[in-house]
Design an enzyme around this catalytic site. Structure first.
Site, PDB file in Angstrom:
ATOM      1  N   ARG A 257      27.043 -25.004  42.895  1.00 15.90           N
ATOM      2  CA  ARG A 257      26.683 -23.939  41.965  1.00 15.90           C
ATOM      3  C   ARG A 257      25.442 -24.340  41.175  1.00 15.90           C
ATOM      4  NH1 ARG A 257      32.706 -21.956  39.838  1.00 15.90           N
ATOM      5  NH2 ARG A 257      33.542 -21.636  41.933  1.00 15.90           N
ATOM      6  N   ARG A 272      30.422 -29.018  33.766  1.00 15.00           N
ATOM      7  CA  ARG A 272      29.593 -28.044  34.493  1.00 15.00           C
ATOM      8  C   ARG A 272      28.599 -28.813  35.353  1.00 15.00           C
ATOM      9  NH1 ARG A 272      29.304 -22.562  32.838  1.00 15.00           N
ATOM     10  NH2 ARG A 272      30.526 -22.103  30.979  1.00 15.00           N
ATOM     11  N   GLU A 344      38.808 -23.860  31.039  1.00 16.79           N
ATOM     12  CA  GLU A 344      39.322 -23.277  32.287  1.00 16.79           C
ATOM     13  C   GLU A 344      39.373 -24.335  33.396  1.00 16.79           C
ATOM     14  OE1 GLU A 344      38.945 -22.048  36.201  1.00 16.79           O
ATOM     15  OE2 GLU A 344      36.998 -21.802  35.209  1.00 16.79           O
ATOM     16  N   SER A 347      41.763 -20.513  38.232  1.00 12.59           N
ATOM     17  CA  SER A 347      41.823 -19.065  38.080  1.00 12.59           C
ATOM     18  C   SER A 347      42.370 -18.484  39.373  1.00 12.59           C
ATOM     19  CB  SER A 347      40.442 -18.474  37.771  1.00 12.59           C
ATOM     20  OG  SER A 347      39.578 -18.645  38.875  1.00 12.59           O
ATOM     21  N   ARG A 383      37.079 -30.872  38.231  1.00 10.74           N
ATOM     22  CA  ARG A 383      37.105 -30.721  36.775  1.00 10.74           C
ATOM     23  C   ARG A 383      38.416 -31.194  36.160  1.00 10.74           C
ATOM     24  NH1 ARG A 383      35.531 -25.112  33.735  1.00 10.74           N
ATOM     25  NH2 ARG A 383      33.473 -25.600  34.629  1.00 10.74           N
TER      26      ARG A 383
END
Length: 422
Positions: A257, A272, A344, A347, A383
């Site tokens: 990403r 991130r 987070e 999800s 993460r």
């Protein structure tokens, strides 16, 4: 892509969804107008084509002046049919282009509003009472588990090396996730991490967030940010059999990403980053079974979070914070002691038939076929190391290993900091 019949019958449903997302409502009227134009132009083409075929049968029977008149008319019709066919094709192309614009219709019960308007469904586990708090990077460097300096030296900012127990932790999380998925009946899959544009577009990732994706222009391929993308394309243009229940896959992949637009956010450590690994659940099921399947995916995610002994909460994401393909999304957020906030970590999204329509994934129904529903959910990712290190830390910089992960770290119960230099 949405069902045009549903939009014709109840356009206000899509308008309300677009408003809830904070997206363009005018596209609904543009889409309906394009659909009407396409249907009218197609009807005109078929009418002229029918006249042309009928005339073709009359010409051999005619003679003299009548035949000459019919031949002249046939020539006129040929030109008219060609023009009508071109107009119909142009109308279809415009409709297809507009049909890719609206996001999925949000489901009833999804909270309205933007990023901050989520609804907390539950909080599970006690937040640790720590006399002093180190962040995951300080802990990871002490354990010689995370090396961001050498990551930046080799690849640039937001890259890193996981070394020693850091690499073992990541592999442990992913292997535990894959075991959980297999025990639940998922088929394990190691997926490609480069996909074609039609597959990336089919999953809905080339819309508002296209700048998040790495593209290899020379090869016209995209690096995936999740194995959801190749798994969504796995059955593209196929008719699948759901008589035995949902098709469930667990994809293991590297993910990439660009993190465009996140300048200054979580730049320290590995929260991130541009590259990470993930085990992603992906499901094909019947549309009427999708809501129940969504709850199952959330249940498996919570099972994993309980296994690694993390305090977490579950939120129902607001409409304005949904990705374009999701009709509903639940996030699981772990407590982050160093920042006193929730982060987070998983999800799960119900994409209803949105992706399957774009990718041509159908099942047999009655005398024809119909689009299936697709769902996805994260079962473990890099993460998680952040939350595990911070929530299980001790004042001396050591970290307790959750029982479920100990087999993947040689039975170690505690990770001890190293006094050696890098």
């Amino acid at each position: 892509m949405l069902d045009l019949r549903v939009i014709r019958e109840d356009p206000e449903q899509l308008r309300a969804s677009q408003r809830a997302r904070g997206e363009n409502v005018d596209v609904v009227d543009e889409l309906l107008a394009a659909d009407e134009t396409r249907r009218a132009s197609l009807a005109e083409f078929e009418k002229l084509r029918g006249e042309q075929k009928s005339l073709g049968k009359e010409i051999p029977k005619a003679s003299g002046d009548e035949k000459q008149a019919l031949l002249a008319r046939a020539k006129e019709l040929a030109a008219a049919v060609k023009a009508a066919e071109a107009a119909a094709a142009e109308a279809q192309e415009r409709l297809d282009r507009l049909a890719m614009v609206p996001s999925n219709i949000v489901l009833d019960g999804v909270p309205a509003g933007g990023e901050e308007n989520f609804e907390v469904l539950r909080e599970v586990g006690a937040r640790p009472d720590l006399p002093s708090v180190r962040d995951h990077l300080e802990l990871g460097e002490g354990l010689r588990a995370i090396d961001t300096e050498r990551g930046a030296k080799v690849s640039g900012s937001r890259f890193y090396f996981l070394t020693g127990v850091g690499a073992q932790l990541e592999l442990g999380i992913l292997n535990l996730a894959m075991k959980t998925a297999i025990d639940a009946g998922f088929t394990p899959v190691v997926t490609p991490t480069l996909v074609r544009p039609d597959v990336m577009a089919g999953t809905g990732f080339l819309g508002a967030h296209a700048d998040e994706i790495y593209r290899l222009e020379r090869d016209d391929l995209y690096l995936v940010g999740t194995s959801e993308v190749p798994l969504a394309g796995f059955h593209a243009d196929e008719i699948i059999d759901l008589d035995g229940g949902p098709l469930r896959y667990a994809g293991w992949s590297a993910c990439y990403r660009r993190e465009a637009g996140s300048h200054g956010k979580d730049t320290r450590g590995i929260i991130r980053v541009h590259q990470f690994h993930k085990v992603e659940m992906f499901v094909y099921c019947r549309e009427e079974d999708a809501a129940a399947e969504h709850e199952r995916l959330l249940g498996w995610e919570e099972q994993m979070l309980a296994a690694v002994e993390l305090p977490y909460r579950v939120i129902d994401v607001a409409a304005g914070d949904l990705g374009s393909s999701a009709a509903r999304k639940f996030d699981c957020e772990a407590w982050l002691p160093s920042q006193s906030r929730w982060m987070e970590v998983t999800s799960t999204s119900n994409c209803t038939t949105f992706q399957a329509r774009r990718l041509g994934v159908r099942e047999r129904a009655g005398q024809g076929t119909r689009s299936v529903a697709t769902l996805n959910g994260t079962l473990g990712t890099t993460r998680w190391i952040v939350a595990i290190l911070e929530n299980h830390q001790h004042p001396d910089g050591s970290v307790s290993v959750p029982k479920a992960l100990r087999p993947y770290l040689g039975g170690k119960e505690v990770l001890e900091p190293s006094v050696a230099s890098k």
